[in-house]
Write a protein that holds these residues in place. Structure first.
Motif, PDB file in Angstrom:
ATOM      1  N   ILE A   1       0.712  -4.554   6.744  1.00 17.14           N
ATOM      2  CA  ILE A   1       0.603  -3.815   5.478  1.00 17.14           C
ATOM      3  C   ILE A   1      -0.549  -4.393   4.674  1.00 17.14           C
ATOM      4  O   ILE A   1      -0.390  -5.413   4.007  1.00 17.14           O
ATOM      5  N   PRO A   2      -1.735  -3.781   4.744  1.00 18.41           N
ATOM      6  CA  PRO A   2      -2.895  -4.303   4.013  1.00 18.41           C
ATOM      7  C   PRO A   2      -2.650  -4.332   2.512  1.00 18.41           C
ATOM      8  O   PRO A   2      -2.130  -3.371   1.939  1.00 18.41           O
ATOM      9  N   LEU A   3      -3.005  -5.444   1.889  1.00 19.37           N
ATOM     10  CA  LEU A   3      -2.831  -5.585   0.447  1.00 19.37           C
ATOM     11  C   LEU A   3      -4.078  -5.078  -0.261  1.00 19.37           C
ATOM     12  O   LEU A   3      -5.009  -5.828  -0.544  1.00 19.37           O
ATOM     13  N   SER A   4      -4.104  -3.798  -0.519  1.00 22.55           N
ATOM     14  CA  SER A   4      -5.270  -3.185  -1.152  1.00 22.55           C
ATOM     15  C   SER A   4      -4.825  -2.024  -2.015  1.00 22.55           C
ATOM     16  O   SER A   4      -3.927  -1.244  -1.641  1.00 22.55           O
ATOM     17  N   LEU A   5      -5.462  -1.884  -3.189  1.00 22.67           N
ATOM     18  CA  LEU A   5      -5.141  -0.759  -4.075  1.00 22.67           C
ATOM     19  C   LEU A   5      -5.518   0.576  -3.445  1.00 22.67           C
ATOM     20  O   LEU A   5      -5.016   1.627  -3.856  1.00 22.67           O
ATOM     21  N   ASN A   6      -6.397   0.534  -2.459  1.00 24.10           N
ATOM     22  CA  ASN A   6      -6.781   1.782  -1.786  1.00 24.10           C
ATOM     23  C   ASN A   6      -5.596   2.440  -1.085  1.00 24.10           C
ATOM     24  O   ASN A   6      -5.604   3.649  -0.822  1.00 24.10           O
ATOM     25  N   TYR A   7      -4.582   1.632  -0.784  1.00 16.98           N
ATOM     26  CA  TYR A   7      -3.424   2.154  -0.072  1.00 16.98           C
ATOM     27  C   TYR A   7      -2.295   2.556  -1.023  1.00 16.98           C
ATOM     28  O   TYR A   7      -1.255   3.038  -0.569  1.00 16.98           O
ATOM     29  N   PHE A   8      -2.500   2.312  -2.309  1.00 18.61           N
ATOM     30  CA  PHE A   8      -1.446   2.636  -3.265  1.00 18.61           C
ATOM     31  C   PHE A   8      -1.479   4.116  -3.628  1.00 18.61           C
ATOM     32  O   PHE A   8      -2.496   4.631  -4.079  1.00 18.61           O
ATOM     33  N   LYS A   9      -0.356   4.772  -3.421  1.00 19.12           N
ATOM     34  CA  LYS A   9      -0.201   6.161  -3.825  1.00 19.12           C
ATOM     35  C   LYS A   9       1.060   6.259  -4.666  1.00 19.12           C
ATOM     36  O   LYS A   9       2.127   5.834  -4.235  1.00 19.12           O
ATOM     37  N   PHE A  10       0.914   6.807  -5.862  1.00 19.15           N
ATOM     38  CA  PHE A  10       2.055   6.874  -6.778  1.00 19.15           C
ATOM     39  C   PHE A  10       3.153   7.762  -6.198  1.00 19.15           C
ATOM     40  O   PHE A  10       2.899   8.914  -5.828  1.00 19.15           O
TER      41      PHE A  10
ATOM     42  N   ASP B   1      19.121  11.288   6.775  1.00 17.73           N
ATOM     43  CA  ASP B   1      18.172  10.187   6.763  1.00 17.73           C
ATOM     44  C   ASP B   1      18.385   9.369   5.511  1.00 17.73           C
ATOM     45  O   ASP B   1      18.418   9.898   4.408  1.00 17.73           O
ATOM     46  N   VAL B   2      18.515   8.058   5.677  1.00 16.47           N
ATOM     47  CA  VAL B   2      18.761   7.180   4.531  1.00 16.47           C
ATOM     48  C   VAL B   2      17.469   6.837   3.815  1.00 16.47           C
ATOM     49  O   VAL B   2      17.377   6.838   2.607  1.00 16.47           O
ATOM     50  N   VAL B   3      16.441   6.535   4.582  1.00 20.49           N
ATOM     51  CA  VAL B   3      15.192   6.061   3.998  1.00 20.49           C
ATOM     52  C   VAL B   3      14.143   7.151   4.055  1.00 20.49           C
ATOM     53  O   VAL B   3      13.893   7.725   5.112  1.00 20.49           O
ATOM     54  N   LYS B   4      13.545   7.464   2.913  1.00 16.87           N
ATOM     55  CA  LYS B   4      12.452   8.425   2.900  1.00 16.87           C
ATOM     56  C   LYS B   4      11.194   7.743   3.426  1.00 16.87           C
ATOM     57  O   LYS B   4      10.898   6.611   3.075  1.00 16.87           O
ATOM     58  N   THR B   5      10.456   8.435   4.246  1.00 13.28           N
ATOM     59  CA  THR B   5       9.265   7.848   4.831  1.00 13.28           C
ATOM     60  C   THR B   5       8.038   8.548   4.288  1.00 13.28           C
ATOM     61  O   THR B   5       8.082   9.694   3.854  1.00 13.28           O
ATOM     62  N   PHE B   6       6.936   7.852   4.298  1.00 12.46           N
ATOM     63  CA  PHE B   6       5.669   8.436   3.880  1.00 12.46           C
ATOM     64  C   PHE B   6       4.561   7.776   4.667  1.00 12.46           C
ATOM     65  O   PHE B   6       4.698   6.669   5.165  1.00 12.46           O
ATOM     66  N   LYS B   7       3.443   8.470   4.812  1.00 12.94           N
ATOM     67  CA  LYS B   7       2.333   7.963   5.583  1.00 12.94           C
ATOM     68  C   LYS B   7       1.264   7.399   4.643  1.00 12.94           C
ATOM     69  O   LYS B   7       0.940   8.005   3.626  1.00 12.94           O
ATOM     70  N   LEU B   8       0.735   6.244   4.987  1.00 15.47           N
ATOM     71  CA  LEU B   8      -0.348   5.666   4.225  1.00 15.47           C
ATOM     72  C   LEU B   8      -1.656   6.325   4.662  1.00 15.47           C
ATOM     73  O   LEU B   8      -1.932   6.473   5.846  1.00 15.47           O
ATOM     74  N   LEU B   9      -2.411   6.735   3.701  1.00 12.89           N
ATOM     75  CA  LEU B   9      -3.701   7.352   4.018  1.00 12.89           C
ATOM     76  C   LEU B   9      -4.711   6.266   4.333  1.00 12.89           C
ATOM     77  O   LEU B   9      -4.919   5.336   3.547  1.00 12.89           O
ATOM     78  N   GLN B  10      -5.311   6.339   5.472  1.00 16.47           N
ATOM     79  CA  GLN B  10      -6.308   5.360   5.870  1.00 16.47           C
ATOM     80  C   GLN B  10      -7.621   5.631   5.158  1.00 16.47           C
ATOM     81  O   GLN B  10      -8.059   6.783   5.050  1.00 16.47           O
ATOM     82  N   VAL B  11      -8.222   4.602   4.639  1.00 16.07           N
ATOM     83  CA  VAL B  11      -9.505   4.734   3.954  1.00 16.07           C
ATOM     84  C   VAL B  11     -10.596   4.173   4.849  1.00 16.07           C
ATOM     85  O   VAL B  11     -10.526   3.029   5.291  1.00 16.07           O
ATOM     86  N   HIS B  12     -11.552   4.975   5.164  1.00 13.98           N
ATOM     87  CA  HIS B  12     -12.641   4.563   6.060  1.00 13.98           C
ATOM     88  C   HIS B  12     -13.920   4.318   5.241  1.00 13.98           C
ATOM     89  O   HIS B  12     -14.170   5.027   4.278  1.00 13.98           O
TER      90      HIS B  12
END
Length: 246
Positions: free
Chosen positions: A7-16, A235-246
């Motif tokens: 899990i990269p620690l970057s604000l680029n991966y943060f989605k509200f 489903d107990v846990v909602k899942t979401f995909k992290l958008l990759q930033v190139h």
């Protein structure tokens, strides 16, 4: 910092995501309010002890609480470690493993507590001397004896509470805390009328801890039986995909 992480620690991966914030606050808010409620309970107990024992009463209670926090620190450590693992198992619907881990954590916690309390009973006068409390061997003896009962009950509350945090059901812990404080203060108040001495506090706390050790354990047993039915097709846990930033 090394970059070796899933899990990269970057604000680029943060989605509200509002639902993620809700899930965070469902765990964080009850834990925050829990500390505030116990502060109220401590103020009430100090008032009772000041009337029944004089100035030494609150000092003895404060020292006992500090020693309790020290002696229960291994259990708190087990609980924190357990919580993150429980979250993963709960999301994976591994309810049998949850049940086994709960029982295992309780066994380890109780065994640890017994070992710690044997040492405390032997060194009780030495421990209280750090707080300049001397010449109260009788009071310290009963604190050590009933304190052992309290300490053996505490793992059921701490471990069960952390299990509820892992399930995202911390509101139940807050509800139990409110009821527990209400029962504890009521018992101490009634016992103070009957006994008219500082022992009302120790007896009230002991009885309350025993009752809620049973309550927490039975409630967790109920949850384990209910999980398979409740989450069978959900489903107990909602899942979401992290958008990759190139």
């Amino acid at each position: 910092m090394s970059g070796r992480t899933k899990i990269p620690l970057s604000l680029n991966y943060f989605k509200f995501r509002s639902y993620i914030l809700v899930e965070i606050f469902k765990v964080a808010l009850p834990n925050f309010l829990d500390d505030g409620l116990w502060a109220f309970s401590s103020s009430f107990i100090n008032g009772i002890l000041l009337v029944t024992m004089g100035e030494i009463g609150p000092v003895l209670y404060s020292a006992s609480n500090k020693l309790k926090n020290l002696l229960s620190s291994p259990i708190k450590g087990y609980g924190r470690a357990l919580m993150s693992v429980i979250g993963h198992l709960f999301g994976a619907h591994e309810f049998d493993e949850l049940n086994e881990m709960y029982k295992y954590a309780l066994k380890v916690s109780v065994i640890t507590t017994v070992v710690v309390m044997v040492g405390f009973i032997i060194l009780r006068d030495y421990a209280f001397s750090f707080f300049s409390i001397t010449g109260m061997q009788t009071e310290i003896f009963w604190i050590a004896i009933l304190g052992t009962v309290i300490m053996i009950s505490i793992p059921f509350s701490i471990i069960s509470s952390k299990m509820l945090d892992g399930f995202g059901k911390s509101m139940y812990s807050l509800l139990f805390t409110c009821i527990k404080i209400g029962l504890e203060t009521s018992l101490i108040y009634v016992l103070n009328i009957v006994l008219s001495d500082g022992s009302c506090v120790l007896i009230g706390i002991t009885v309350t801890e025993i009752i809620f050790a049973i309550v927490y354990y039975l409630f967790l047993r109920y949850l384990f039986k209910d999980f398979d039915r409740e989450y069978e097709n959900k489903d107990v846990v909602k899942t979401f995909k992290l958008l990759q930033v190139h």
